[in-house]
Design an enzyme around this catalytic site. Structure first.
Site: not given
Ligand code: MG
Ligand code: IPM
Length: 370
Positions: A190, A222, A250
Site C-alpha cells: 500500500k 486493494d 483467505d
Molecule cells: Mg488467516
C-alpha cells in the site's frame, strides 16, 4: 538417522485432520523405508485447558529440536471471550515467532473436479496456479506497543513495523520460488499510503537486480483484492506483508472451490518448517467426522518436500489426492462435478488416499526408485 516430526493437533477439527495426515505420512515412510518418529505436543486452547498457557515451553523446545512440525488448527468459542487474556491464537503466533518462520507459502491451484464449486466462472478458475508468500513474523501482528492507552483506555495503538532485513529475507525467498516456477513475481503493498510499503518496494526493486530472469510488478493491496476475482490466472508468485497476506490468502482460498483443500508451509532459512492447513478449527463440525483432511494431507506433502527433502514422496501424496478427487470421492464441503460422486467422512477420505498411494506405488513397481 531417525528424523522427528512434532505434531501439534490443537483444537476443533485440528486433531481429526492431523490424525489423517499422520496416517498418510506413516504409509509413505513405510513404503520408502524411512525412519521417522512422531511426537505429539499441546498448543492453543488444548494447551490452555491442560497447562494454562497456549504455548507451553516444552512445545517450543520440542518443535525447535525436530525436523518439521505439523499443526492442525487453534481456537474456538470456548476460549473466545473478549475478556480472556490468554487466547489460543497466541500459541500459533508464538510458535511462528519462536521458530523464526518468516515465510509462509500458501499455494492455490485449481482441481478439475472442483471447478464448478468455485464462486467464480469456470473459465476464470481453470488456469489458476499461484503461491502467496506471506511475511509471517513481523508487521501489525507483532508491532509494539499493542495496547489500550489513556486513563480511561479510550485510545488503542497497533504498530506496523518492519526492518529492512525482515523484508529482504522474505522477498529473496519469493524470488527464489519464482525462479523455480513461471518467473513472475507480484509484490503487493500500500505504497500510496504507508511508509513501510515504500521501503518494501525499494527492497523488491533492489532484489530484482539479482534475479534478472524474474519479471516483477508492484500492485496495491486493494487492487490485488480486485484482480484476484477479475483475473486470478495472471498470478504466479505473490509476496506481501503479514496482514495483507492473511486477508488475501483467505480470499484466494475460495477461488478454487474449498478452503478445505489448501495447505501451507511456514519456512525459515534452514530446513525446519511448520506445516498447517489454511482453514481454521471449524468448531461447528468438530468431532463429527465431517472435516476434510485433504488440506492437512497436502500440508504433509509440503513437509516432505521442504523439510525432509523427499520430493518424490511429496509428489506421490499429491498425485493420490488428485486421483481420489478425479474418481468422484469428496467430503461434505466439496461439491464435485463428476457424474458419480461418493461422499466420505474424514476417516473414509484418509483411507481412500492411503489406498491410492499404495496402488500408485505398487503400479510404479514398489515405491523406492532410490
Ligand atoms: Mg488467516
Ligand atoms: C492464518 C490465521 C491466523 C493468522 C490466526 C488464527 C491467528 O488466520 O493462519 O491465516 O491470522 O495468521
Amino acid at each position: 538417522m531417525t528424523q522427528t516430526i512434532t505434531v501439534l493437533p490443537g483444537d476443533g477439527i485440528g486433531p481429526e485432520v492431523t490424525a489423517g495426515a499422520v496416517q498418510v505420512l506413516k504409509t509413505v515412510f513405510h513404503l520408502y523405508n524411512h525412519d521417522v518418529r512422531f511426537v505429539e505436543k499441546l498448543i492453543g486452547g488444548a494447551a490452555i485447558d491442560a497447562e494454562g498457557t497456549p504455548l507451553p515451553e516444552s512445545t517450543v523446545s520440542q518443535c525447535a529440536a525436530s525436523d518439521a512440525v505439523l499443526l492442525g488448527a487453534v481456537g474456538g468459542p470456548k476460549w473466545d471471550r473478549q475478556s480472556m487474556k490468554v487466547r489460543p491464537e497466541q500459541g500459533l503466533l508464538g510458535i511462528r515467532k519462536a521458530l523464526g518462520l518468516f515465510a509462509n507459502l500458501r499455494p492455490v491451484s485449481a482441481y478439475k473436479p472442483l471447478l464448478d464449486a468455485s464462486p467464480l466462472k469456470r473459465e476464470k478458475v481453470e488456469n489458476v496456479n499461484f503461491v502467496i508468500v506471506r511475511e509471517l513474523t513481523g508487521g501489525l501482528y507483532f508491532g509494539k506497543p499493542s495496547e489500550r492507552r489513556g486513563q480511561n483506555q479510550e485510545e488503542v495503538v497497533d504498530t506496523l513495523a518492519y526492518s529492512k532485513q525482515e523484508i529482504e529475507r522474505v522477498v529473496e525467498k519469493a524470488f527464489q520460488l519464482a525462479e523455480k516456477r513461471r518467473h513472475k513475481l507480484t509484490s503487493v503493498d500500500k505504497a500510496n499510503v504507508l511508509e513501510s510499503s515504500r521501503m518494501w518496494r525499494e527492497v523488491v526493486d533492489r532484489t530484482a537486480g539479482r534475479h534478472p530472469k524474474v519479471e516483477v510488478n508492484h500492485l496495491l493491496v486493494d487492487s490485488t483484492a480486485m484482480q484476484l476475482i477479475v483475473n486470478p490466472g495472471q498470478f504466479d508468485v505473490i509476496v506481501t506483508e503479514n496482514m495483507f497476506g492473511d486477508i488475501l490468502s483467505d480470499e484466494a482460498s475460495v477461488i478454487t472451490g474449498s478452503l478445505g483443500m489448501l495447505p501451507s508451509a511456514s519456512l525459515r532459512s534452514d530446513s525446519l518448517g511448520l506445516y498447517e492447513p489454511v482453514h481454521g478449527s471449524a468448531p461447528d463440525i468438530a468431532g463429527q467426522g465431517k472435516a476434510n483432511p485433504l488440506a492437512a494431507i497436502l500440508s504433509a506433502a509440503l513437509l516432505l518436500r521442504y523439510s525432509l527433502d523427499m520430493d518424490e514422496e511429496a509428489a506421490l501424496i499429491e498425485q493420490a489426492v488428485d486421483e481420489v478427487l478425479n474418481s468422484g470421492c469428496h467430503t461434505a464441503d466439496l461439491k464435485l462435478n463428476t457424474e458419480q460422486s461418493v461422499q466420505l467422512d474424514t476417516a473414509g477420505m484418509t483411507e481412500k488416499v492411503i489406498e491410492t498411494i499404495k496402488r500408485i506405488a505398487h503400479v510404479t513397481g514398489g515405491a523406492p526408485s532410490i
